[in-house]
Design an enzyme around this catalytic site. Structure first.
Site, short mmCIF file in Angstrom:
data_model
loop_
_atom_site.label_atom_id
_atom_site.label_comp_id
_atom_site.label_asym_id
_atom_site.label_seq_id
_atom_site.Cartn_x
_atom_site.Cartn_y
_atom_site.Cartn_z
N LYS A 1 -3.10 0.00 23.36
CA LYS A 1 -3.28 -1.02 24.42
C LYS A 1 -3.04 -2.39 23.24
CE LYS A 1 -7.26 -2.92 22.59
NZ LYS A 1 -7.18 -4.29 21.78
N ASP B 1 -14.49 -0.37 24.87
CA ASP B 1 -13.21 -0.29 25.21
C ASP B 1 -12.92 1.16 25.86
OD1 ASP B 1 -12.51 -2.75 24.19
OD2 ASP B 1 -11.44 -1.99 22.49
P1 ATP Z 1 -9.91 -1.88 18.39
O1 ATP Z 1 -8.73 -2.32 18.98
O2 ATP Z 1 -10.95 -0.94 19.53
O3 ATP Z 1 -11.11 -2.64 17.66
P2 ATP Z 1 -8.94 -0.83 16.04
O4 ATP Z 1 -7.62 -0.73 16.35
O5 ATP Z 1 -9.26 -1.93 15.29
O6 ATP Z 1 -9.65 -0.62 17.30
P3 ATP Z 1 -9.18 2.04 15.26
O7 ATP Z 1 -7.77 2.52 14.77
O8 ATP Z 1 -9.77 2.55 16.72
O9 ATP Z 1 -9.61 0.44 15.08
O10 ATP Z 1 -9.92 2.64 14.11
C1 ATP Z 1 -11.10 1.62 13.26
C2 ATP Z 1 -11.93 2.78 12.31
O11 ATP Z 1 -12.29 3.82 13.23
C3 ATP Z 1 -10.92 3.52 11.42
O12 ATP Z 1 -10.91 3.07 10.08
C4 ATP Z 1 -11.67 5.18 11.42
O13 ATP Z 1 -12.16 5.26 10.21
C5 ATP Z 1 -12.30 5.19 12.51
N1 ATP Z 1 -11.89 6.19 13.62
C6 ATP Z 1 -12.65 7.18 14.12
N2 ATP Z 1 -12.17 7.79 15.07
C7 ATP Z 1 -10.65 7.41 15.25
C8 ATP Z 1 -9.65 8.02 15.50
N3 ATP Z 1 -9.55 9.01 16.45
N4 ATP Z 1 -8.25 7.26 15.12
C9 ATP Z 1 -8.38 6.32 14.38
N5 ATP Z 1 -9.36 5.51 13.81
C10 ATP Z 1 -10.65 6.37 14.09
#
Ligand code: ATP
Length: 290
Positions: free
Chosen positions: A11, A138
């Site tokens: 998203k 989320d």
């Molecule tokens: P958001 O937009 O919800 O803040 P984000 O994009 O900043 O998410 P994610 O990519 O969801 O962050 O992941 C952040 C951390 O979560 C990663 O560093 C990872 O170690 C952990 N994590 C746990 N499960 C997952 C997964 N399925 N995919 C990616 N990261 C994951």
């Protein structure tokens, strides 16, 4: 059924406002979320044997146990429904990690949907969202997908019509930004600018692209732009290359530009890819089911 294939879509936050920091430390937000065409492939297989959840991913540094939100989603449903079988989740990550595109939450949501189908649990979307919120604010949105106004801590959803047709360029720079860090450093009660989220919702209802792009804004940039010059640089580059507007998604580090013209978007995409400014560069569009 022994195998199910799901798509975990990423998203963007077309608008992100923080209204205040609550006494319990959580931030009250008001955001317009839009699912995009970029997705992680999630293949789930069940087989007989002692209960076990295994995760295989193309990104070797990702956790494969409890630390992975996908594991926790499968575990939650399997415990609740007393499922004693082996479940294997094959995850092909395309959504940039730690990038403000809810990759982890999207995978978690896809596993909720997939395990529900695989074991015929009969849970409605609402049932899944009630369970999902326990793993992340989320997650209910990622279960529903599409265009939505998200309030509260992000978990209160109002479904909106799809955002106006456009092309989207996503650039994830060579830095990772932790969501926790951004919120800890946000001076929520001192913000002087708040994006007009109500106006953006109206513009979406009127299918008015420029009404949406005029109101794009993300208050979390007050933290990231001070710290990381690349965020401002990417916004400027995307606009220079014809984007109607460009902002950071969520807590970053992904920056996206909205284009009203396919040729201009393709040209900008090629330029951004060759520039080396991004670790990942994608061209995509809003994604709404049916
Ligand atoms: P958001 O937009 O919800 O803040 P984000 O994009 O900043 O998410 P994610 O990519 O969801 O962050 O992941 C952040 C951390 O979560 C990663 O560093 C990872 O170690 C952990 N994590 C746990 N499960 C997952 C997964 N399925 N995919 C990616 N990261 C994951």
């Amino acid at each position: 059924m022994y195998f199910v294939k799901e798509r975990a879509h990423g998203k963007i936050n077309v608008g992100l406002d923080v209204l205040r920091k609550r006494e319990d430390g959580y931030h009250e937000v008001k955001m317009v979320m839009q699912t995009v065409g970029i997705y992680d492939g999630i293949d789930i297989t069940r087989s007989p044997g002692e209960r076990e959840i295994t995760i295989e991913t193309n990104l070797k540094y990702l956790p494969t146990g409890e630390g992975n939100l996908a594991y926790r989603a499968a575990n939650m449903l399997m415990e609740e429904f007393g499922i004693n079988e082996k479940v294997h989740i094959k995850m092909k990550k395309m959504i940039p990690v730690a990038a403000g595109m809810a990759g982890g939450s999207a995978d978690c949501a896809a596993v909720f949907r997939g395990v529900n189908k695989l074991f015929n649990l009969g849970l409605s979307l609402q049932d899944l969202k009630e369970r999902g919120v326990k793993l992340g604010a989320d997650v209910p949105y990622c279960i529903e997908e599409g265009t939505a106004l998200c309030e509260g801590i992000g978990e209160k959803l109002t479904t909106l019509p799809p955002m106006p047709d456009c092309r989207i360029i996503l650039v994830k720079p060579h830095i990772n930004i932790s969501t926790k860090y951004v919120y800890e450093n946000l001076r929520a009660n001192e913000l002087t600018y708040h994006p007009d989220i109500d106006g953006m919702v109206c513009a979406i209802k009127n299918n008015d692209l420029y009404g949406v792009t005029d109101r794009m804004g993300n208050v979390l940039e007050t933290v990231t732009e001070t710290e990381y010059g690349i965020i401002t640089e990417l916004k400027d580059k995307l606009k220079k290359m014809g984007a109607v507007n460009a902002i950071m998604s969520g807590s970053g580090s992904t920056v996206f530009g909205i284009y009203d013209d396919n040729d201009k978007a393709m040209e900008a995409y090629k330029y951004m890819k060759e520039s080396g400014l991004g670790r990942q560069v994608y061209i995509t569009e809003p994604y709404n089911k049916q």
